[in-house]
Enzyme design. Structure first.
Site, PDB file in Angstrom:
ATOM      1  N   LYS A  79      57.110  61.957  25.476  1.00 34.60           N
ATOM      2  CA  LYS A  79      57.236  62.050  26.935  1.00 34.60           C
ATOM      3  C   LYS A  79      56.805  60.730  27.593  1.00 34.60           C
ATOM      4  CE  LYS A  79      55.874  65.177  30.756  1.00 34.60           C
ATOM      5  NZ  LYS A  79      55.101  66.376  31.118  1.00 34.60           N
ATOM      6  N   SER A 154      57.569  70.071  33.676  1.00 34.07           N
ATOM      7  CA  SER A 154      57.978  68.699  33.840  1.00 34.07           C
ATOM      8  C   SER A 154      58.498  68.020  32.573  1.00 34.07           C
ATOM      9  CB  SER A 154      56.800  67.892  34.398  1.00 34.07           C
ATOM     10  OG  SER A 154      55.769  67.781  33.434  1.00 34.07           O
ATOM     11  N   SER A 178      54.134  72.811  31.768  1.00 35.13           N
ATOM     12  CA  SER A 178      55.168  71.786  31.558  1.00 35.13           C
ATOM     13  C   SER A 178      55.680  71.638  30.143  1.00 35.13           C
ATOM     14  CB  SER A 178      54.665  70.430  32.032  1.00 35.13           C
ATOM     15  OG  SER A 178      54.854  70.335  33.414  1.00 35.13           O
TER      16      SER A 178
HETATM   17  N1  GLN Z   1      55.227  72.964  37.281  1.00 33.37           N
HETATM   18  C1  GLN Z   1      53.830  72.715  37.419  1.00 33.37           C
HETATM   19  C2  GLN Z   1      53.605  71.684  38.500  1.00 33.37           C
HETATM   20  O1  GLN Z   1      54.537  71.290  39.095  1.00 33.37           O
HETATM   21  C3  GLN Z   1      53.245  72.293  36.097  1.00 33.37           C
HETATM   22  C4  GLN Z   1      53.420  70.872  35.779  1.00 33.37           C
HETATM   23  C5  GLN Z   1      52.794  70.453  34.493  1.00 33.37           C
HETATM   24  O2  GLN Z   1      52.405  71.285  33.671  1.00 33.37           O
HETATM   25  N2  GLN Z   1      52.650  69.158  34.338  1.00 33.37           N
HETATM   26  O3  GLN Z   1      52.522  71.262  38.755  1.00 33.37           O
END
Ligand code: GLN
Length: 488
Positions: A79, A154, A178
């Site tokens: 990532k 994400s 994410s």
């Molecule tokens: N969707 C969640 C957010 O927008 C989780 C994001 C993540 O785990 N980095 O914060």
């Protein structure tokens, strides 16, 4: 030979038996990437030359008779918020469009020590804030199982790459879901380890007390293999990392026997808001566990009602502090034509950060401000303690907890971008795991009427990774839902 269609475990055997070379394997997945990447757009950067050089080095070592890790020669995508020395690490943000870290993240050092072949940097929501990969400043990623659908976020790039056969393994990060939600949307396995099980050194911070790096794979065994390589205490670089009881031995201890295993189904996770197709598929998985001899029963986790506000307060508060370092001075983007230092900060941050990142910084600054700290941040921390206790209590009754991952399957690109609140609501099933510091495993458990994958989530007690992956393996073997690659 279509090596890209095989699991990491199969490829590892073939490499060890010298049926294939690491260079052949790298060439095969890179050719697959060239063939499908126009449609999927899972990568920000493909590091073709470095991958081929790393593969050649593994082949040379094997030819010289060196003992190698099972991961040696296996392609892994990383990532784009995980630092790779000398290779662009952008967090999919204009703010870091030119950032080449002078050091490797601990997990990247570990991958290199195992001889893994890094294929490139995976797309993501900017600074890991989002649930659809549409907040990337580079480009959105498309779900390989339906190109008009989001891959989740994400870590949408990391999930899509594995689902599309562009690499058998990848790393993502999970602050509130994410890893797990994109794994669910893309029909792959994703594991968010217990907080502290994997070093965060070199992971560009979103919310440090919640962030955790973890593996994506197309089988439980492959996920265990990658977890074994990245876990471990990192005393020099991450004081929140710890020595785990499973330290590098999860794969060898995999055991698909779930007879007598106690599996809790929290009724609050199956209620209104969860689509029928998701509910039915996860309930079918529960039936499968029963038929395998597990004890499956209903439990109650009523505090899930507070999970979203707690998560968005805590994560935004930490983000507002962590992202203060991006000021146009030290690294990344700097605005042109500023009048003084304050103007430089304001212009660089206004132009360098996207709308969602700015929204979180403002929310975080607000909940930490002196007038509102007690009402929001302090309350959220108190609620966090209650949520932790509630899970601890539940694990006195059950070994693992089975839930949906997201209320729906992958939705259409653009369908939720207008409403941040609606996007946040989709995180309801995943955020509690981070709030409580627990491990969470996601794997495919069926399909919806449109043929899109449905995932299920198994939540374990702290350092319960072995239990989770054992339970995951039992279901994988019973269901045959393994190594699913999108046709494309
Ligand atoms: N969707 C969640 C957010 O927008 C989780 C994001 C993540 O785990 N980095 O914060």
């Amino acid at each position: 030979m279509e090596l890209f269609k095989q699991t990491a475990a199969e490829l590892s055997d073939k490499l060890r038996n010298k049926e294939i070379s690491a260079v052949e394997l790298a060439q095969d997945v890179l050719a697959r990437t060239k063939a499908v990447e126009d449609k999927v757009q899972g990568y920000v950067t493909v590091t073709e030359d470095a991958a081929l050089a790393a593969a050649k080095a593994v082949d040379d070592k094997r030819a010289a008779g060196e003992a190698l890790s099972p991961l040696a020669g296996i392609p892994v995508a990383v990532k784009d918020n995980i630092c790779t020395k000398g290779t662009l690490t952008t967090c999919a943000s204009k703010m870091l469009y030119n950032f080449k870290p002078p050091y490797n993240a601990t997990v990247v050092e570990k991958l290199a020590a195992h001889g893994a072949v890094i294929t490139g940097k995976a797309n993501m929501d900017e600074f890991a804030m989002g649930s659809s990969c549409e907040n990337s400043a580079v480009h959105p990623t498309h779900n390989p199982h339906g190109l008009d659908r989001v891959p989740g976020g994400s870590s949408g790039g990391s999930a899509a790459i594995v689902a599309a056969g562009e690499a058998p393994l990848s790393l993502g990060s999970d602050t509130g879901g994410s890893i797990r939600q994109p794994a669910s949307f893309c029909g792959v396995v994703g594991l968010k380890p217990t907080y502290g099980a994997v070093s965060r050194y070199g992971l560009i911070a979103f919310a440090s007390s919640l962030d955790q790096i973890g593996p994506f794979a197309r089988s439980i065994e492959d996920a265990a293999m990658l977890l074994d390589a990245i876990t471990g205490h990192d005393p020099l670089h991450d004081s929140t990392s710890v020595k785990t009881p499973f330290e590098g031995s999860v794969r060898q201890n995999l055991n698909a026997d779930v007879k007598g295993m106690k599996i809790g189904l929290p009724k609050e996770y199956f209620g209104a808001g969860v689509s029928d197709e998701v509910r039915e598929n996860v309930m079918k998985a529960a039936e499968t566990y029963k038929s395998l001899g597990a004890e499956v029963f209903e439990i109650s986790l009523p505090l899930v009602e507070y999970a979203l506000p707690v998560y968005y307060i805590l994560s935004s508060a930490e983000a507002s502090s962590n992202l203060a370092r991006f000021d146009g001075v030290k690294y990344g983007y700097r605005a042109e034509g500023f009048e003084d230092l304050i103007d430089l900060y304001v212009k660089s941050r206004s132009e360098g950060f996207g709308a969602e990142v700015q929204r979180r910084i403002m929310l975080g600054t607000y909940v930490l401000s002196s007038g509102y700290y007690d009402a929001y941040y302090k309350k959220a921390r108190a609620a966090q303690r209650k949520i932790k206790e509630e899970f601890a209590e539940a694990f006195r009754k059950c070994d693992v907890i089975l839930t949906p991952v997201a209320p729906t399957t992958a939705y259409e690109l653009g369908s939720k971008t207008a409403s941040p609140i609606e996007m946040y609501a989709g995180d309801i099933c995943t955020v509690s795991v981070n709030i409580a510091g627990l491990p969470g495993l996601v794997q495919p458990c069926g399909y919806d009427a449109a043929g899109l994958p449905v995932g299920m989530q198994l939540i374990g007690p702290r350092f319960g990774e072995q239990k989770l992956l054992n339970a995951g393996l039992a279901f994988e073997q019973a269901s045959g839902l393994k190594n699913i690659i999108a046709a494309l």
